[in-house]
Motif scaffolding. Sequence first.
Motif, PDB file in Angstrom:
ATOM      1  N   SER A 190       0.840  -1.196   0.000  1.00 15.36           N
ATOM      2  CA  SER A 190       0.000   0.000   0.000  1.00 15.36           C
ATOM      3  C   SER A 190       0.875   1.246   0.000  1.00 15.36           C
ATOM      4  O   SER A 190       2.072   1.186   0.298  1.00 15.36           O
ATOM      5  CB  SER A 190      -0.930   0.011   1.221  1.00 15.36           C
ATOM      6  N   SER A 264       0.743   8.663 -12.142  1.00 18.52           N
ATOM      7  CA  SER A 264      -0.315   7.729 -11.742  1.00 18.52           C
ATOM      8  C   SER A 264      -0.014   6.308 -12.203  1.00 18.52           C
ATOM      9  O   SER A 264      -0.268   5.342 -11.470  1.00 18.52           O
ATOM     10  CB  SER A 264      -1.662   8.195 -12.307  1.00 18.52           C
ATOM     11  N   VAL A 268       0.362   3.170  -9.567  1.00 20.96           N
ATOM     12  CA  VAL A 268      -0.553   2.030  -9.660  1.00 20.96           C
ATOM     13  C   VAL A 268       0.216   0.741  -9.953  1.00 20.96           C
ATOM     14  O   VAL A 268      -0.134  -0.339  -9.457  1.00 20.96           O
ATOM     15  CB  VAL A 268      -1.625   2.296 -10.726  1.00 20.96           C
ATOM     16  N   GLN A 272      -0.335  -2.163  -4.445  1.00 21.86           N
ATOM     17  CA  GLN A 272      -1.599  -2.888  -4.541  1.00 21.86           C
ATOM     18  C   GLN A 272      -2.765  -2.036  -4.059  1.00 21.86           C
ATOM     19  O   GLN A 272      -3.858  -2.121  -4.606  1.00 21.86           O
ATOM     20  CB  GLN A 272      -1.522  -4.180  -3.710  1.00 21.86           C
ATOM     21  N   ILE A 274      -3.926   1.948  -3.154  1.00 19.75           N
ATOM     22  CA  ILE A 274      -3.604   3.375  -3.265  1.00 19.75           C
ATOM     23  C   ILE A 274      -4.606   4.146  -2.432  1.00 19.75           C
ATOM     24  O   ILE A 274      -5.821   4.005  -2.627  1.00 19.75           O
ATOM     25  CB  ILE A 274      -3.635   3.847  -4.740  1.00 19.75           C
ATOM     26  N   CYS A 306      -5.867   7.754 -11.113  1.00 22.89           N
ATOM     27  CA  CYS A 306      -5.500   6.667 -10.202  1.00 22.89           C
ATOM     28  C   CYS A 306      -6.649   5.679 -10.031  1.00 22.89           C
ATOM     29  O   CYS A 306      -6.431   4.454 -10.002  1.00 22.89           O
ATOM     30  CB  CYS A 306      -5.096   7.231  -8.838  1.00 22.89           C
ATOM     31  N   GLU A 307      -7.862   6.191  -9.937  1.00 26.51           N
ATOM     32  CA  GLU A 307      -9.020   5.309  -9.764  1.00 26.51           C
ATOM     33  C   GLU A 307      -9.266   4.471 -11.012  1.00 26.51           C
ATOM     34  O   GLU A 307      -9.545   3.268 -10.925  1.00 26.51           O
ATOM     35  CB  GLU A 307     -10.250   6.150  -9.427  1.00 26.51           C
ATOM     36  N   SER A 310      -6.472   1.881 -11.466  1.00 23.03           N
ATOM     37  CA  SER A 310      -6.575   0.829 -10.458  1.00 23.03           C
ATOM     38  C   SER A 310      -7.544  -0.260 -10.910  1.00 23.03           C
ATOM     39  O   SER A 310      -7.293  -1.455 -10.714  1.00 23.03           O
ATOM     40  CB  SER A 310      -7.021   1.415  -9.113  1.00 23.03           C
ATOM     41  N   ASN A 311      -8.653   0.143 -11.513  1.00 20.58           N
ATOM     42  CA  ASN A 311      -9.594  -0.842 -12.053  1.00 20.58           C
ATOM     43  C   ASN A 311      -8.985  -1.613 -13.219  1.00 20.58           C
ATOM     44  O   ASN A 311      -9.263  -2.797 -13.402  1.00 20.58           O
ATOM     45  CB  ASN A 311     -10.879  -0.143 -12.505  1.00 20.58           C
ATOM     46  N   ARG A 315      -6.038  -3.166  -9.061  1.00 18.13           N
ATOM     47  CA  ARG A 315      -5.606  -2.611  -7.779  1.00 18.13           C
ATOM     48  C   ARG A 315      -6.820  -2.130  -6.984  1.00 18.13           C
ATOM     49  O   ARG A 315      -7.926  -2.013  -7.516  1.00 18.13           O
ATOM     50  CB  ARG A 315      -4.641  -1.440  -7.995  1.00 18.13           C
ATOM     51  N   GLU A 316      -6.579  -1.821  -5.724  1.00 19.04           N
ATOM     52  CA  GLU A 316      -7.632  -1.294  -4.847  1.00 19.04           C
ATOM     53  C   GLU A 316      -7.378   0.186  -4.597  1.00 19.04           C
ATOM     54  O   GLU A 316      -6.286   0.569  -4.169  1.00 19.04           O
ATOM     55  CB  GLU A 316      -7.664  -2.062  -3.526  1.00 19.04           C
ATOM     56  N   PHE A 317      -8.390   1.001  -4.867  1.00 23.94           N
ATOM     57  CA  PHE A 317      -8.285   2.449  -4.662  1.00 23.94           C
ATOM     58  C   PHE A 317      -9.284   2.861  -3.600  1.00 23.94           C
ATOM     59  O   PHE A 317     -10.455   2.471  -3.646  1.00 23.94           O
ATOM     60  CB  PHE A 317      -8.559   3.189  -5.967  1.00 23.94           C
TER      61      PHE A 317
END
Length: 404
Positions: A190, A264, A268, A272, A274, A306-307, A310-311, A315-317
């Motif tokens: 993270s 970004s 990312v 894992q 953000i 970033c969002e 992440s998708n 990854r998890e945002f």
Amino acid sequence: MKARYQYRFYPTDQQEERLSQLFGCVRVVWNDALAFCNQSVSVAGDATRTTKLPGYSKLSAMLTQSKKTEERIWLSDVSSVPLQQSLRHLDVAYKNFFNSRNGKRKGSKVGSPRFKKKTNSQSAEFTKAAFSIKDEQVYLAKIGEIKPIWSRILSSEPSSVIVIKDCANRYFLSFVVEVEPNLTQAKHISVGIDLGIKTFAVMSNGEKAESPDYSKLDRQVRKLQKKLGRQQSNSKRRNKTRTRIAKLHNQITDIRKDFLHKLSTRIVNDNQVIVLEDLNVSGMVKNRRLSRVISLLGWREFRNLCETKSNKFGREFCTVNRWEPTSQICSDCGFRWGKVDLSIRSILCLSCGIEHDRDGNASKNIEKVGMGNRHDSKWTTREGKTILVAQPDEASRIIAPSGR
């Protein structure tokens, strides 16, 4: 998931004339339909009264009838697909407007559709029936074959393409394609990110990202904007100044996009999870002293990138509540020292005696809150910790009744 790939192209003189005619027809169809809808819709403050909003089918029938009149017979000289798409976009814009007013649409309030101007950015959308790709050339109906600059390969067959002409007279092709999520293993678990003005991003792992310097270009924009305000409306010199301002704005936008995309993507790829702070950017822009600087930095654009990425990369945002006191708590011992003036950039903790960088300390607290370790700062520093699971020799203490 869907993604958009954009490429620049340079049309010939004949294609530029046809594109200008197409943009004009799309603009006229939008404005005529909007004027007709305004007769059915009246908006007064927050109270909205509707008689019967015409849908896409009725607007499409009106377009077919208008092509037969002498005033709008020249609409048949261009492809009908972008004209129909313009009516679909207007229908969606009105639905979003009313859903926003009624509370059915989340997010900030959406305004009512506006009339299009010739001096603004122009666009026309082609669906599958009106365009094709062959031999690295894109054929557009009644426009011809266009050869864009293929900076990257399309990941799949595009479902639609939008021809864009911006205010600086640059032409782009924007494709909508399907993209498969790229699931890869991250290097770190993270990272918490604290966004700022002087230093764009300070991360919990100690890294810092400095924002590009926009001051020189911004001064040129402000100088030309003053010159534009003194020039006569609709004059050739005013249009020339307006184009120069648009080119400077595009230059700033390109520099900012390049910086935000690279930053970004790196974040990312390496992490894992953000964690960002949910900043009230729209409220912070109201500050007269910092509004121009905050607008140039692009905090919200960085969060959206970033969002989205992440998708794409699995990854998890997550975001941290803006009211969390991340700048008021020691990231090592959990001691709370309270509010500190923005001019103070280094803080000495009175409890543990460690000197913290303000932004670095905030980024560590953002990571802890985002990962669910909000109250673990003091807990992990204790020498004796409570054992969650009882040991075998402690069974008598747990089972036996108290001696009271």
